[in-house]
Motif scaffolding. Structure first.
Motif, mmCIF file in Angstrom:
data_model
loop_
_atom_site.group_PDB
_atom_site.id
_atom_site.type_symbol
_atom_site.label_atom_id
_atom_site.label_comp_id
_atom_site.label_asym_id
_atom_site.label_seq_id
_atom_site.Cartn_x
_atom_site.Cartn_y
_atom_site.Cartn_z
ATOM 1 N N GLN A 1 -1.210 12.904 13.393
ATOM 2 C CA GLN A 1 -1.501 12.546 12.004
ATOM 3 C C GLN A 1 -2.895 11.919 11.875
ATOM 4 N N ASN A 2 -3.277 11.102 12.866
ATOM 5 C CA ASN A 2 -4.621 10.505 12.842
ATOM 6 C C ASN A 2 -5.695 11.575 12.952
ATOM 7 N N ALA A 3 -5.439 12.580 13.779
ATOM 8 C CA ALA A 3 -6.411 13.672 13.919
ATOM 9 C C ALA A 3 -6.562 14.387 12.579
ATOM 10 N N ALA A 4 -5.449 14.639 11.901
ATOM 11 C CA ALA A 4 -5.497 15.315 10.598
ATOM 12 C C ALA A 4 -6.264 14.460 9.594
ATOM 13 N N ARG A 5 -6.029 13.167 9.656
ATOM 14 C CA ARG A 5 -6.726 12.257 8.730
ATOM 15 C C ARG A 5 -8.242 12.287 8.995
ATOM 16 N N ALA A 6 -8.618 12.312 10.272
ATOM 17 C CA ALA A 6 -10.049 12.355 10.628
ATOM 18 C C ALA A 6 -10.678 13.665 10.133
ATOM 19 N N ILE A 7 -9.938 14.761 10.253
ATOM 20 C CA ILE A 7 -10.452 16.053 9.771
ATOM 21 C C ILE A 7 -10.687 15.968 8.257
ATOM 22 N N ALA A 8 -9.719 15.387 7.540
ATOM 23 C CA ALA A 8 -9.841 15.244 6.082
ATOM 24 C C ALA A 8 -11.067 14.404 5.727
ATOM 25 N N ARG A 9 -11.251 13.301 6.445
ATOM 26 C CA ARG A 9 -12.368 12.390 6.142
ATOM 27 C C ARG A 9 -13.716 13.088 6.379
ATOM 28 N N HIS A 10 -13.837 13.743 7.531
ATOM 29 C CA HIS A 10 -15.119 14.401 7.845
ATOM 30 C C HIS A 10 -15.374 15.590 6.920
ATOM 31 N N SER A 11 -14.296 16.258 6.499
ATOM 32 C CA SER A 11 -14.484 17.375 5.579
ATOM 33 C C SER A 11 -14.963 16.850 4.225
ATOM 34 N N ALA A 12 -14.379 15.740 3.780
ATOM 35 C CA ALA A 12 -14.811 15.125 2.515
ATOM 36 C C ALA A 12 -16.278 14.718 2.614
ATOM 37 N N GLU A 13 -16.660 14.126 3.764
ATOM 38 C CA GLU A 13 -18.048 13.669 3.944
ATOM 39 C C GLU A 13 -19.032 14.827 4.001
#
Ligand code: HEC
Length: 145
Positions: free
Chosen positions: A62-74
């Motif tokens: 779940q943390n990996a998915a969250r990191a992907i979401a954050r970097h994609s947003a950025e």
């Protein structure tokens, strides 16, 4: 002694990152490549989990998915300026179709945020790999050489 080792490890990590974008001179291009690298590292980790090469762990997934979401947003902000570099693989059409480009970044963000709330089993991780891959491809096939 211990600090020395930590320093050495930190240096080694930086060196690996630098190597991945070797010869890139424009720091803005370097920054957006670095963001992509973070996305890719987290997807790779989920891939190793899906294959059973590392044990399933819901929090890690779940943390990996969250990191992907954050970097994609950025990435929307990181790509806003039409920066170039001889080593860049970004196509110029990004900046004539920036609304569509941003929408594709937000699609990955939405998908990854959903995954951050729903990756509860190994089967969930296995099932996530295909839509994740499709999301990268949807953007790369149009906007990356
Ligand atoms: C909204 C568009 C978009 C999405 C979505 C996207 N990428 Fe990218 N990606 C790019 C662009 C554009 C580049 C080229 C950047 C450059 O070279 O300046 C790139 C470059 C990369 C690179 C090379 C970075 C480097 O060090 O040069 C990797 C690795 C990567 N993407 C992985 C992924 C993965 C994995 C996904 C899906 C989980 C993904 N990307 C989703 C647009 C996207």
């Amino acid at each position: 002694m211990k600090n020395g080792l930590v320093m050495l490890l930190a240096l080694a990590l930086c060196a690996t990152t630098a190597l991945a974008h070797q010869g890139v001179k424009n720091p803005a291009v370097m920054a957006r490549m670095h963001g992509m690298k973070q996305i890719s590292d987290n997807v790779k980790m989920l891939g190793t989990m899906a294959k059973g090469q590392i044990a399933f762990d819901a929090a890690t997934a779940q943390n990996a998915a969250r990191a992907i979401a954050r970097h994609s947003a950025e990435s929307v902000a990181l790509f806003t300026a039409p920066e170039t570099d001889p080593k860049s693989e970004a196509r110029e059409v990004i900046w004539t179709e920036f609304d569509d480009f941003s929408a594709k970044a937000r699609d990955l963000e939405t998908l990854a945020n959903d995954l951050a709330n729903t990756l509860n089993s190994l089967d969930d991780v296995k099932a996530a790999m295909k839509p994740l891959g499709a999301s990268c491809k949807a953007c790369h096939s149009v906007y990356r050489d």
